[in-house]
Design a protein around this motif. Structure first.
Motif, mmCIF file in Angstrom:
data_model
loop_
_atom_site.group_PDB
_atom_site.id
_atom_site.type_symbol
_atom_site.label_atom_id
_atom_site.label_comp_id
_atom_site.label_asym_id
_atom_site.label_seq_id
_atom_site.Cartn_x
_atom_site.Cartn_y
_atom_site.Cartn_z
ATOM 1 N N SER A 193 0.845 -1.197 0.000
ATOM 2 C CA SER A 193 0.000 0.000 0.000
ATOM 3 C C SER A 193 0.879 1.246 0.000
ATOM 4 O O SER A 193 1.799 1.355 0.816
ATOM 5 C CB SER A 193 -0.902 0.019 1.243
ATOM 6 O OG SER A 193 -1.730 -1.121 1.280
ATOM 7 N N ASN B 254 0.965 5.672 -1.813
ATOM 8 C CA ASN B 254 0.388 6.716 -2.648
ATOM 9 C C ASN B 254 1.274 6.890 -3.869
ATOM 10 O O ASN B 254 2.380 7.409 -3.763
ATOM 11 C CB ASN B 254 0.284 8.033 -1.877
ATOM 12 C CG ASN B 254 -0.462 9.103 -2.654
ATOM 13 O OD1 ASN B 254 -0.525 9.070 -3.886
ATOM 14 N ND2 ASN B 254 -1.032 10.056 -1.942
ATOM 15 N N GLU C 273 1.288 8.887 -6.306
ATOM 16 C CA GLU C 273 1.612 10.257 -6.708
ATOM 17 C C GLU C 273 2.808 10.810 -5.946
ATOM 18 O O GLU C 273 3.478 11.720 -6.412
ATOM 19 C CB GLU C 273 0.399 11.161 -6.504
ATOM 20 C CG GLU C 273 -0.802 10.787 -7.382
ATOM 21 C CD GLU C 273 -1.974 11.705 -7.154
ATOM 22 O OE1 GLU C 273 -1.852 12.615 -6.302
ATOM 23 O OE2 GLU C 273 -3.006 11.521 -7.827
ATOM 24 N N LYS C 274 3.082 10.265 -4.772
ATOM 25 C CA LYS C 274 4.170 10.763 -3.946
ATOM 26 C C LYS C 274 5.289 9.747 -3.763
ATOM 27 O O LYS C 274 6.387 10.106 -3.336
ATOM 28 C CB LYS C 274 3.638 11.168 -2.566
ATOM 29 C CG LYS C 274 2.569 12.250 -2.593
ATOM 30 C CD LYS C 274 2.075 12.547 -1.190
ATOM 31 C CE LYS C 274 0.990 13.626 -1.195
ATOM 32 N NZ LYS C 274 0.484 13.896 0.178
ATOM 33 N N GLU C 275 5.018 8.482 -4.076
ATOM 34 C CA GLU C 275 5.976 7.427 -3.739
ATOM 35 C C GLU C 275 6.283 6.506 -4.920
ATOM 36 O O GLU C 275 6.438 5.303 -4.755
ATOM 37 C CB GLU C 275 5.430 6.593 -2.569
ATOM 38 C CG GLU C 275 5.156 7.407 -1.315
ATOM 39 C CD GLU C 275 4.484 6.590 -0.229
ATOM 40 O OE1 GLU C 275 5.145 6.277 0.768
ATOM 41 O OE2 GLU C 275 3.289 6.263 -0.410
ATOM 42 N N ILE D 173 -3.712 1.087 -4.106
ATOM 43 C CA ILE D 173 -3.587 2.539 -4.208
ATOM 44 C C ILE D 173 -4.915 3.229 -3.927
ATOM 45 O O ILE D 173 -5.993 2.656 -4.149
ATOM 46 C CB ILE D 173 -3.066 2.947 -5.599
ATOM 47 C CG1 ILE D 173 -3.986 2.417 -6.699
ATOM 48 C CG2 ILE D 173 -1.648 2.409 -5.814
ATOM 49 C CD1 ILE D 173 -3.556 2.801 -8.098
ATOM 50 N N PRO D 174 -4.875 4.484 -3.425
ATOM 51 C CA PRO D 174 -6.110 5.189 -3.069
ATOM 52 C C PRO D 174 -6.939 5.594 -4.278
ATOM 53 O O PRO D 174 -8.149 5.719 -4.189
ATOM 54 C CB PRO D 174 -5.606 6.413 -2.297
ATOM 55 C CG PRO D 174 -4.203 6.614 -2.768
ATOM 56 C CD PRO D 174 -3.671 5.250 -3.046
ATOM 57 N N SER D 175 -6.304 5.850 -5.418
ATOM 58 C CA SER D 175 -7.027 6.215 -6.634
ATOM 59 C C SER D 175 -6.171 5.834 -7.833
ATOM 60 O O SER D 175 -4.962 5.624 -7.702
ATOM 61 C CB SER D 175 -7.347 7.716 -6.669
ATOM 62 O OG SER D 175 -6.148 8.479 -6.644
ATOM 63 N N THR E 151 -1.422 7.241 -13.822
ATOM 64 C CA THR E 151 -0.907 6.456 -12.698
ATOM 65 C C THR E 151 -0.470 5.076 -13.168
ATOM 66 O O THR E 151 0.611 4.598 -12.830
ATOM 67 C CB THR E 151 -1.984 6.300 -11.613
ATOM 68 O OG1 THR E 151 -2.424 7.576 -11.172
ATOM 69 C CG2 THR E 151 -1.433 5.532 -10.419
ATOM 70 N N SER F 199 -13.104 5.133 -6.837
ATOM 71 C CA SER F 199 -12.025 6.116 -6.863
ATOM 72 C C SER F 199 -11.072 5.925 -8.040
ATOM 73 O O SER F 199 -10.081 6.637 -8.153
ATOM 74 C CB SER F 199 -11.227 6.057 -5.551
ATOM 75 O OG SER F 199 -10.643 4.782 -5.363
#
Length: 207
Positions: free
Chosen positions: A61, A63, A65-67, A87-89, A94, A112
């Protein structure tokens, strides 16, 4: 086809019974379950013996966009082991970035994830289910090209009622199931999970 999908296909394949009599013609051994590890990826060091650990896949798990760099690090360490991300979205951008990073499959939630995120045929997709999905929703899932369903909220003990519920999800969605389990899950429960349509179990890597 993703590496995860290929492993699932091999695990669920039923070999024809050999011809003849006696032990040689006994019914083929039932397929085994895939063993996975799930949990947060950030700040976690992969074990040195990961490739020889007996694991079949990773479900981490983070993110994206940041990782993204963290995702690439785990994919490199995993090597030929399928490395997936919860992932959250999800967007098509992505998916492209994570495929470039070496990620094999994504676990996403339907509400999402952008619809165009599922167009890349080389990426594996696992739909994360929560709560109690309706029969109509499960039937609609049967038309999607999903590697599996991840039942993130599932937990034991395995009763006849919960086994029937798993079987309902599996039969209506026509997709193999992945469920989290305790590290000390018993052989009997594993057999019952397999009979309900579960193809892989995941233990908490931080537990």
């Amino acid at each position: 086809m993703s590496k995860l999908a290929n492993k699932i296909r091999k695990t669920t394949r039923v070999e024809p019974a050999p011809l003849g009599f006696g032990l040689a013609a006994a019914r083929p051994r039932p397929p085994s379950l895939l063993l996975m590890v799930h949990g947060p990826a950030s700040g976690k060091r992969a074990p040195a013996d990961l490739k020889d650990s007996g694991l079949d896949a990773l479900l981490l798990s983070l993110n994206p966009e940041k990782e993204t760099a963290e995702a690439a690090r785990w994919a490199k360490v995993a090597g030929e082991l399928p490395c997936g991300l919860r992932i959250p979205s999800a967007t098509s951008e992505t998916v492209a970035a994570l495929k470039q990073a070496g990620i094999d499959f994504l676990a996403f939630e339907a509400d999402s994830a952008n619809a165009d995120a599922l167009l890349d045929t080389e990426m594996g997709y696992v739909l994360s289910l929560t709560d109690d999905p309706s029969d109509s929703l499960l039937r609609a899932m049967a038309d999607f090209s999903l590697d599996a369903l991840w039942l993130a909220d599932w937990h034991g003990p395995l009763t006849v009622q919960s086994q029937l519920e798993l079987r309902r999800i599996h039969l209506l969605a026509r997709a193999p199931l992945l469920v989290p389990v305790r590290a000390d899950v018993g052989a009997g429960d594993l057999e019952c999970l397999r009979d309900a349509g579960v193809v892989g179990v995941a233990v908490d890597g931080h537990g």
